[in-house]
Design a protein around this motif. Sequence first.
Motif, PDB file in Angstrom:
ATOM      1  N   VAL A 107       0.873  -1.328   0.001  1.00  0.00           N
ATOM      2  CA  VAL A 107       0.072   0.085  -0.065  1.00  0.00           C
ATOM      3  C   VAL A 107       0.984   0.993  -0.035  1.00  0.00           C
ATOM      4  N   VAL A 108       1.920   1.339   0.877  1.00  0.00           N
ATOM      5  CA  VAL A 108       2.735   2.354   1.010  1.00  0.00           C
ATOM      6  C   VAL A 108       3.493   2.779  -0.422  1.00  0.00           C
ATOM      7  N   SER A 109       4.161   1.553  -1.325  1.00  0.00           N
ATOM      8  CA  SER A 109       4.630   1.643  -2.088  1.00  0.00           C
ATOM      9  C   SER A 109       3.654   2.070  -3.362  1.00  0.00           C
ATOM     10  N   ALA A 110       2.563   1.502  -3.467  1.00  0.00           N
ATOM     11  CA  ALA A 110       1.557   2.143  -4.455  1.00  0.00           C
ATOM     12  C   ALA A 110       1.368   3.275  -4.418  1.00  0.00           C
ATOM     13  N   SER A 111       1.172   3.875  -3.141  1.00  0.00           N
ATOM     14  CA  SER A 111       0.770   5.420  -2.996  1.00  0.00           C
ATOM     15  C   SER A 111       1.630   6.222  -2.972  1.00  0.00           C
ATOM     16  N   THR A 112       3.030   5.905  -2.940  1.00  0.00           N
ATOM     17  CA  THR A 112       3.939   6.617  -3.379  1.00  0.00           C
ATOM     18  C   THR A 112       4.150   6.942  -5.036  1.00  0.00           C
ATOM     19  N   ALA A 113       3.865   5.725  -5.838  1.00  0.00           N
ATOM     20  CA  ALA A 113       3.856   5.838  -7.077  1.00  0.00           C
ATOM     21  C   ALA A 113       2.891   6.604  -7.593  1.00  0.00           C
ATOM     22  N   ALA A 114       1.409   6.657  -6.863  1.00  0.00           N
ATOM     23  CA  ALA A 114       0.473   7.192  -7.343  1.00  0.00           C
ATOM     24  C   ALA A 114       0.531   8.713  -7.095  1.00  0.00           C
ATOM     25  N   SER A 115       1.436   9.027  -5.978  1.00  0.00           N
ATOM     26  CA  SER A 115       1.485  10.467  -5.595  1.00  0.00           C
ATOM     27  C   SER A 115       2.266  11.059  -6.768  1.00  0.00           C
TER      28      SER A 115
END
Length: 585
Positions: A35-43
């Motif tokens: 979740v953390v990694s995906a949200s970093t990429a999404a941001s």
Amino acid sequence: MFFRKTKIKPRHREIAGYIKTRWTHLAFAIVCMLVVSASTAASAYIIKPVLDDVFINKKEDMLKLLPFAVLIIYFLRGLGLYGQEYFLNYLGQVIIRKIRDNLYSKIQDLPLSFFEGEKTGELMSRLSNDVNIIKNMVSTTITSTLRDFFTICFLIGVIFYQIWSLALFAVLVLPLAFYPIVFFGRKVRKVSTGCQEAMAEMNSFAHETLVGAKIIKAFSMENYEKKRFYEKTAFIFKMEIKNAIVKALSSPVMEVLAGAGVAFIIWYGGSRVISGVYTTGTFISFLASVIMLYDPVKKISKLNNAVQQGLSAVDRVYDIIERKSDLEEKKDAVLIEKQSHFVTFEDVWFRYNGCDEYILKKINLSVKKGEVIALVGMSGGGKTSLVNLIPRFFDVSKGRVLIDHIDVRNLKLSNLRDQVAFVTQEPILFNDTIYSNIAYGKRDASYEDVVLAAKSAFAYDFIMDFPDGFDTVIGEFGNRLSGGQKQRLCIARALIKDAPILVLDEATSALDTSAEKIVQKALENLMQGRTTFMIAHRLSTISNADRIVVIENGEIAETGTHLELLEKNGSYKSLYELQYLESAT
Ligand SMILES: Nc1ncnc2c1ncn2[C@@H]1O[C@H](COP(=O)(O)OP(=O)(O)OP(=O)(O)O)[C@@H](O)[C@H]1O
Ligand SMILES: [Mg+2]
């Protein structure tokens, strides 16, 4: 490429096993990291619509939608970070606890000879410092290999999606960043081992000098000890700085590489934006992703340092956990009943580990059931060493020690030690209540048993003089008691054990003559039916012995009753005359 020099050993598998037992926690941690990694990429990705749709194309519906999307992204990121911290710390603490319990239990099971070769403070350092370093290694490894790896993958996904040709370039350059890491990483392990050893050394020094505070004050050695301590901390300081330098050396190289990469992208990509090949949003989102890539790559690069440091701590801890005891219990060990025993020393030779000289030579001695044997002789003759062989505190080098014709090495250790009650030469007590100290070897003793033992050891009166009586806490090593009081508690502790073999090593040496007489009487009652070894310097205390054995330079010089030995006109007579003359003058 990182672990080229590290062979996976059973000790590493064992630690991995601890993680596996908590696989659900690991699984939750992985989900949170995803979740953390995906949200970093999404941001990073969301920069494109923000710039292109809101700022350049000025779409109003996007102005309503995008802040909402950002909120969700950061909310999920927050949740993910919390979960990741929680689950990883949980795993880390599980590992710490298991390793610590294992290490402590191993240390407890190792024979006395082990403790003579190790410093207490160093062992404590392994229990606290090194175990923590192992935990750090595990949590850093998991976060780096999972979260940072995922983040890198997602961000690479974003850059390929935005501008694949430039992404190809970035990905080709990336491995370059790892070179300095591998290069400097090797040195880290060496320096870390040095740091951990220096730390252990300081712990050991602090432990010894704090326990010995009284002597230091008595000899006014405070300043001397302070200076020695400062030398240790100065050494730690030097080692830690070296460690920090080695660890930090990879950073400047990486910064320059990263700067060069970003500069190139701005130059190349910028010209394409100007010529209209990419939109501003695409390019800025790409650039942001590349900059965001830097952080996880840097963290992964530090992984090697944490792993090297951790592995050296693993070795320091497991070198003890895997230590072979030289006092093995046989698989087919037998049990004996708790009743009166013969004890026989059969051509016993003994030397301490690492010493060339035999401390005991050619000892032949048969002690009958219920016999009271007194061991006398000059200091350093080997009396304590001899009785230490009975409960296998140490094993003979040659010959045999037998109880009821059974070699003590064939007996189950706990069963053997149940047979022997010891009053050691140094009165060792624990920082607990008087009650617990007396009942130490017999946790199920009743209150009456404890009172009876205290009375028999002539300790009851002084115990009752304390305001808290049996509940008085006696301080570390029994420091709040007088020497004689300590000895009487040790006698009470031995009495309550009610063992068929009794070893009294200078048990009454710290008592005054009148107290000694009374305790002696109590001991005489106790010796009834028990095979007793009594070591004494004051010959007046052994008048009731059935037989006296004179030990000189590790050999039996004479045996016999008091009168027989006097008649022999040998060592015993000279000892006796020496003391007689002393007391007469
Ligand atoms: N743990 C040890 N490691 C090496 N040598 C030891 C150890 N303990 C004792 N010794 C040596 O063994 C010899 C005998 O010691 P031991 O303690 O058995 O003497 P002792 O007869 O009990 O003396 P004392 O009457 O002073 O208590 C001494 O020379 C001592 O230096
Ligand atoms: Mg001794």
